[in-house]
Design a protein around this motif. Structure first.
Motif, PDB file in Angstrom:
ATOM      1  N   ARG A 903       0.824  -1.205   0.000  1.00 14.84           N
ATOM      2  CA  ARG A 903       0.000   0.000   0.000  1.00 14.84           C
ATOM      3  C   ARG A 903       0.864   1.263   0.000  1.00 14.84           C
ATOM      4  O   ARG A 903       0.564   2.250  -0.649  1.00 14.84           O
ATOM      5  N   LEU A 904       1.976   1.184   0.767  1.00 15.13           N
ATOM      6  CA  LEU A 904       2.870   2.342   0.805  1.00 15.13           C
ATOM      7  C   LEU A 904       3.519   2.576  -0.552  1.00 15.13           C
ATOM      8  O   LEU A 904       3.710   3.707  -0.959  1.00 15.13           O
ATOM      9  N   ARG A 905       3.825   1.512  -1.197  1.00 16.79           N
ATOM     10  CA  ARG A 905       4.412   1.657  -2.544  1.00 16.79           C
ATOM     11  C   ARG A 905       3.419   2.259  -3.526  1.00 16.79           C
ATOM     12  O   ARG A 905       3.807   2.828  -4.538  1.00 16.79           O
ATOM     13  N   MET A 906       2.143   2.115  -3.219  1.00 21.16           N
ATOM     14  CA  MET A 906       1.125   2.746  -4.036  1.00 21.16           C
ATOM     15  C   MET A 906       0.950   4.207  -3.671  1.00 21.16           C
ATOM     16  O   MET A 906       0.087   4.896  -4.209  1.00 21.16           O
ATOM     17  N   ILE A 907       1.787   4.711  -2.782  1.00 19.45           N
ATOM     18  CA  ILE A 907       1.792   6.108  -2.333  1.00 19.45           C
ATOM     19  C   ILE A 907       0.429   6.517  -1.806  1.00 19.45           C
ATOM     20  O   ILE A 907      -0.168   7.500  -2.250  1.00 19.45           O
ATOM     21  N   HIS A 916       1.397  14.468  14.208  1.00 20.73           N
ATOM     22  CA  HIS A 916       2.626  15.070  14.699  1.00 20.73           C
ATOM     23  C   HIS A 916       3.735  15.020  13.669  1.00 20.73           C
ATOM     24  O   HIS A 916       4.791  15.602  13.880  1.00 20.73           O
ATOM     25  N   SER A 917       3.494  14.327  12.603  1.00 21.27           N
ATOM     26  CA  SER A 917       4.578  14.188  11.617  1.00 21.27           C
ATOM     27  C   SER A 917       4.747  15.406  10.754  1.00 21.27           C
ATOM     28  O   SER A 917       5.740  15.560  10.068  1.00 21.27           O
ATOM     29  N   GLY A 918       3.838  16.291  10.744  1.00 24.11           N
ATOM     30  CA  GLY A 918       3.940  17.486   9.903  1.00 24.11           C
ATOM     31  C   GLY A 918       3.550  17.182   8.482  1.00 24.11           C
ATOM     32  O   GLY A 918       2.387  17.011   8.193  1.00 24.11           O
ATOM     33  N   ILE A 919       4.485  17.061   7.590  1.00 18.57           N
ATOM     34  CA  ILE A 919       4.233  16.855   6.146  1.00 18.57           C
ATOM     35  C   ILE A 919       4.402  15.376   5.857  1.00 18.57           C
ATOM     36  O   ILE A 919       5.436  14.786   6.167  1.00 18.57           O
ATOM     37  N   GLY A 920       3.440  14.755   5.306  1.00 17.86           N
ATOM     38  CA  GLY A 920       3.463  13.325   5.070  1.00 17.86           C
ATOM     39  C   GLY A 920       4.308  12.907   3.881  1.00 17.86           C
ATOM     40  O   GLY A 920       4.757  13.726   3.074  1.00 17.86           O
ATOM     41  N   LEU A 921       4.502  11.563   3.796  1.00  9.93           N
ATOM     42  CA  LEU A 921       5.291  11.014   2.684  1.00  9.93           C
ATOM     43  C   LEU A 921       4.666  11.302   1.335  1.00  9.93           C
ATOM     44  O   LEU A 921       5.359  11.598   0.364  1.00  9.93           O
ATOM     45  N   ALA A 922       3.344  11.237   1.253  1.00 14.00           N
ATOM     46  CA  ALA A 922       2.690  11.487  -0.045  1.00 14.00           C
ATOM     47  C   ALA A 922       2.989  12.878  -0.546  1.00 14.00           C
ATOM     48  O   ALA A 922       3.190  13.114  -1.732  1.00 14.00           O
ATOM     49  N   ASN A 923       3.015  13.835   0.397  1.00  8.37           N
ATOM     50  CA  ASN A 923       3.353  15.202   0.014  1.00  8.37           C
ATOM     51  C   ASN A 923       4.753  15.274  -0.534  1.00  8.37           C
ATOM     52  O   ASN A 923       5.016  15.940  -1.551  1.00  8.37           O
ATOM     53  N   ASP A 939      12.077   3.858  -3.964  1.00  6.44           N
ATOM     54  CA  ASP A 939      11.619   2.521  -3.616  1.00  6.44           C
ATOM     55  C   ASP A 939      11.766   2.320  -2.110  1.00  6.44           C
ATOM     56  O   ASP A 939      12.522   3.042  -1.448  1.00  6.44           O
ATOM     57  N   ILE A 940      11.058   1.365  -1.610  1.00  3.72           N
ATOM     58  CA  ILE A 940      11.058   1.074  -0.168  1.00  3.72           C
ATOM     59  C   ILE A 940      11.050  -0.437   0.039  1.00  3.72           C
ATOM     60  O   ILE A 940      10.333  -1.151  -0.671  1.00  3.72           O
ATOM     61  N   ASP A 941      11.883  -0.895   0.972  1.00  2.00           N
ATOM     62  CA  ASP A 941      11.935  -2.307   1.357  1.00  2.00           C
ATOM     63  C   ASP A 941      11.754  -2.385   2.883  1.00  2.00           C
ATOM     64  O   ASP A 941      12.324  -1.568   3.619  1.00  2.00           O
ATOM     65  N   SER A 942      10.999  -3.370   3.318  1.00  2.00           N
ATOM     66  CA  SER A 942      10.772  -3.519   4.774  1.00  2.00           C
ATOM     67  C   SER A 942      10.479  -4.971   5.089  1.00  2.00           C
ATOM     68  O   SER A 942       9.906  -5.686   4.240  1.00  2.00           O
TER      69      SER A 942
END
Length: 967
Positions: A903-907, A916-923, A939-942
């Motif tokens: 899902r994260l890879r789908m942004i 509290h994070s301020g500006i998100g990854l999608a931004n 890309d992201i690996d986890s």
């Protein structure tokens, strides 16, 4: 035809303009040059072959005249011999077959008379005398005379074996293939028949008082006879002597002697010629039938041998043609290059792209003759490149053909002159021999000596009359004879046809004869009482007696009909208007086609004869008045008589003039072909250019959908493709520019949104900064260093977050901002994790989008490292590889499941992004994509329970090299 069409289509579409023009120019040049060369060669070859055939007929006429002269002389001598009383007595009086003394006397008598009469002809093979008294006498040229029969019966032979002989015309030579009736009873008759087989023979019947008392047969050595008759030194010519039944008798090339000549080769005319195919090659066959004689003459001449000429002229034509072709190729290369260079430069400019065209200077190609249209240039080019060189080539070729034709005519005319010379030499030789026999005849010698002491009696005149009659019987052209004694008193005059005594026409002839050594002298040509021209010959008579050998006895004067010489060359022509004449050493015309000019004395300065009087033979060109003549001449072996042939040069030019007319017509057709070709080529070039021009006007009017359909691969095809690419690129740039404006607005909106979000979190920045500073100093006075460090970091972090800078920042500034954030998080987390920095120096000076790292690191801490109690690890790595920078953020936190990772890879925004994070990854990812487009990847690996790795791949940006893909 289909292959040719495919080839032309492929050539027209797949090759450049330069190659097309070069190909068309060379093709036209070679087509014209080759076509005209072969056409002119065929035309001139036909003229030359026709001239050769006509001159060959002339030569055969001369050969036939010579043939007739030989046999006429032989017949006259033979006729005189068989009418000699002593000869008749030898073949009629009986004699014992075993009386060798009488036989020897008869053989000696016959040999003496034959020696005096017949054996000056070296082509005589055998002389056979058969008598009523059964005498068989054989005279062989190499072995002399002998008695050759013991059981010969003349009556039996005459009635049985000689039947084939009686079928032939008496006094006319004939060819004996085989007697066909060999006697089985008489060996001598068989031998005799064998001697005649395959021979040219001649016979005379010996008659006495109308009774046949014997036969004289003469056979000829055929090879020697043929060499005497034919006068040709050309090794390529095949000469044949045939019977009138086309049966071959002799050939100068025995290997080519046919068993029988096909009648289809020969014509019914006395003289004819035709071209046939023989042994795979063309041959000129010339045929001539000798009138009144059962013989035919035939020659075979290979056409290639007739037409061969000096190799230098062909080399000249070849070199000139090669030079013209090289000129055409160079001119084609230059012109096509000049014509296509502007197109090529424009094509190169368009292929560089719109941006390059904006940066480079405007194209200003050099255009040849800019005021003329392409079609006019192409027509002028083809005229210059093909018409002019070929015109020069044709003029040279016409000159070469004319020169070749002229040389052939001169060569053939010179050969004809040689034939005339041989016949005239033979006639004059016979005159010399006959007059010599006459003055040394015993009765003439006796009469001349008698005239010195006493007057001649009628009986003496009868003797002289008989001797002159014998001469006239052998040479009918002898008109009169005069004899003068030493005192120059005329003692005999046989005057015929109104001839005038020499004492009246030229009294000085005696002084001339006294100075001679006794040879025959040509006195000149005069006209008799009937104004008919006659030739006068004279000879000094010397004694043949041993007592006073060589002493002068008198003078012989002979008048010969001049028409005899005319007959030698009257039957032949040189050209249509050429003519022959004879002159003596003084320039007096002895014989002429025009009788009115005979006896006319040419002036010493006459331009036509002045040069020939100094030379033995030759040919040259002379101008007389406004006309030019070809003059041929040769000198006879007697009296310095010159045979002259004159041909007007205009006659040759008239024949070659037809070739010039053909050339003009050919060039008209070729001019039409040039115009059609130039129109066709210009249409291929100018029509697409006009279409391209129209399309450019449409684009200039705002129609960016215009397209040019041109399938060729030449410069115009390349220009069309680049034009289409340019229009396509313009459309793309317009679209990109529009989309770029939208993206810039979206990016600005997102940045403002991020700043607004930060402001919403920080209500009053200045109040917050002052409060943090007060807390920091209060903590400092209390000695709370952790609080001092945390407030300091928090102040710097907020200052960076709400900075008014927009767009790009240095990576070092982005890292400083991230470092302040991490100082706060480490104090908050009481150092449960450590931070490892691995950032290259080169990367820190590059530019990047603002606020892209802190949101990613914040997610790593809140959702990864906060869940572990100790030994947390956060690694930030940055480096440059090629044209891209690579940033890796690694933590060893709790990680995430595979479904959440996808899902994260789908942004999509996840729950891990808290308020509290301020500006998100999608931004962050949206802003990077808006700025860098496809140049940005991530890309992201986890793995659940082991940690997470985020990678960013951005273009390297510097202040001197800003990113341009979005512009």
């Amino acid at each position: 035809m289909e292959r040719l069409k495919l080839f032309l289509t492929s050539f027209l579409y797949n090759h450049s303009i330069r190659k097309k023009l070069l190909f068309c120019s060379v093709l036209l040049t070679l087509t014209l040059a080759s076509a005209f060369y072969w056409l002119s060669e065929a035309f001139v070859s036909r003229l030359i072959v026709q001239e050769k055939a006509e001159y060959q007929v002339n030569e055969f006429k001369q050969t036939a005249n010579y043939f007739k002269s030989l046999f006429a002389d032989l017949d006259a001598n033979t006729n005189k011999l068989v009418n000699e009383p002593s000869f008749q007595k030898t073949v009629t009086e009986p004699f014992p077959q075993n009386d060798f003394i009488q036989i020897a006397q008869r053989v000696q008598s016959l040999s003496g008379e034959i020696n005096d009469t017949l054996l000056y002809h070296n082509y005589v093979d055998k002389i056979i005398v058969l008598g009523k008294n059964n005498l068989v006498y054989l005279y062989e040229y190499d072995n002399g005379g002998k008695f050759a029969g013991t059981d010969f019966k003349y009556a039996h032979w005459l009635n049985e074996s000689a039947a084939y002989l009686n079928k032939q015309q008496e006094g006319v030579p004939f060819y004996v293939k085989s007697s066909g009736n060999l006697s089985k009873n008489a060996a001598d008759e068989q031998v005799l028949d064998g001697m005649l087989a395959h021979k040219i023979a001649y016979y005379r019947t010996i008659r006495l008082e109308n009774e046949t008392v014997g036969t004289l047969i003469v056979t000829f050595n055929i090879p020697e006879f043929a060499k005497e008759v034919f006068n040709s030194s050309d090794t390529d010519e095949t000469l044949q002597l045939l019977t009138n039944q086309h049966l071959p008798i002799w050939s100068n090339k025995p290997s080519s002697l046919d068993k029988e000549i096909s009648p289809s080769f020969l014509q019914s005319d006395d003289a004819s010629y035709k071209i046939i195919h023989k042994n795979g090659r063309k041959v000129l066959v010339t045929y001539f039938q000798i009138t009144s004689y059962p013989f035919e003459l035939m020659s075979e001449f290979p056409i290639y041998s007739i037409l061969k000429s000096d190799g230098g002229t062909h080399s000249l034509v070849f070199l000139f043609g090669l030079g013209a072709l090289v000129f055409v190729m160079i001119l084609s290369f230059w012109f096509a290059g000049t014509l296509s260079k502007p197109l090529f430069e424009l094509t190169q400019g368009l292929s560089a792209g719109v941006d390059a065209l904006n940066e480079r200077a405007p194209l200003e190609p050099r255009i040849m003759f800019p005021n003329y249209r392409v079609r006019s240039k192409l027509i002028a080019y083809f005229v210059l490149a093909t018409f002019v060189p070929n015109l020069l080539f044709v003029l040279l070729l016409t000159y070469v053909h004319y020169d070749n034709y002229q040389n052939k005519v001169m060569q053939l005319t010179a050969s004809t002159i040689q034939q005339v010379k041989r016949n005239i030499n033979d006639s004059l030789k016979n005159y010399d021999r006959l007059t010599q026999q006459l003055i040394y005849h015993p009765e003439i010698q006796l009469t001349m000596r008698k005239s010195e002491t006493t007057s001649l009696q009628p009986s003496d005149n009868m003797v002289l009359e008989l001797q002159f009659g014998n001469i006239k019987q052998r040479k009918r052209e002898f008109l009169s004879m005069e004899l003068y004694n030493r005192t120059r008193e005329r003692i005999y005059s046989g005057m015929y046809a109104g001839t005038v005594p020499i004492s009246k026409t030229d009294p000085r002839v005696f002084e001339k004869l006294d100075q001679s050594s006794g040879e025959l002298q040509l006195i000149g040509t005069y006209r008799n009482l009937y104004m008919t021209p006659v030739l006068t010959f004279a000879r000094k008579i010397s004694s043949s007696s041993e007592s006073n050998l060589g002493s002068p006895l008198g003078y012989l004067i002979v008048n010969v009909e001049q028409d005899m010489l005319n007959n030698i060359f009257r039957t032949i022509r040189i050209g249509d208007s050429g003519y022959f004449f004879l002159i003596d050493a003084n320039g007096t015309i002895l014989s002429h086609d025009n009788d009115d000019l005979t006896s006319h004395v040419l002036e010493p300065g006459d331009p036509l004869v002045s040069e020939m009087m100094q030379q033995q033979s030759g040919s040259y060109f002379k101008h007389a008045g406004t006309k030019q003549y070809m003059v041929f001449y040769d000198t006879a072996s007697y009296f310095g008589v010159k045979m002259v042939g004159i041909v007007p040069s205009n006659e040759l030019k008239k024949k070659v003039f037809t070739l010039i007319w053909y050339s003009a017509a050919f060039f008209v057709l070729f001019g039409i072909l040039i115009m059609l070709t130039a129109t066709w080529i210009s249409s291929l070039i100018s029509k697409p250019l006009r279409k391209l021009q129209d399309l450019m006007h449409e684009v200039n009017g705002g129609n960016f959908e215009a397209r040019m359909n041109h399938k060729g691969r030449d410069e115009i095809g390349a220009l069309a493709r680049h034009f289409n690419n340019m229009i396509k690129r313009l459309n793309e740039l317009i679209t990109e520019n529009y989309q770029s404006k939208i993206r810039e607005k979206e990016l600005l909106f997102l940045e403002k949104e991020a700043q607004l979000h930060a402001l919403q979190q920080q209500i009053n920045p200045h109040f917050l900064y002052n409060t943090l500073e007060s807390i920091k100093w209060m903590a400092f006075r209390q000695g709370a260093d952790d609080i001092v460090e945390m407030t300091t970091a928090l102040g710097q972090f907020f200052r960076g977050s709400i900075s008014k800078k927009s767009g790009l920042v240095r990576m070092s500034e982005e890292l400083d901002h991230l470092e302040q954030y991490l100082r706060i998080q480490k104090i908050r987390a009481k150092n449960r994790f450590i931070v490892i920095w691995d950032v290259s120096e080169a990367l820190q000076s590059s530019l990047t989008v603002k606020l892209i790292l802190q949101p990613i690191v914040e997610n790593a801490i809140l959702h990864g490292l906060d869940t572990i109690e100790a030994d947390g690890l956060l690694m930030i790595k940055g480096y440059i590889d090629g044209s891209h920078m690579h940033i890796e953020i690694l933590d060893n936190g709790m990680g995430m499941s595979e479904a959440k990772l996808q899902r994260l890879r789908m942004i999509k925004e996840e729950s891990r992004e808290t308020n509290h994070s301020g500006i998100g990854l999608a931004n962050v990812f949206e802003r990077l994509h808006l700025y860098f487009h496809e140049s940005f990847t991530w890309d992201i690996d986890s793995e659940l329970g082991r940690g997470t790795l985020v990678r960013l791949h951005l273009p390297v940006l510097t202040e001197g090299n800003p990113f341009t893909s979005s512009k």
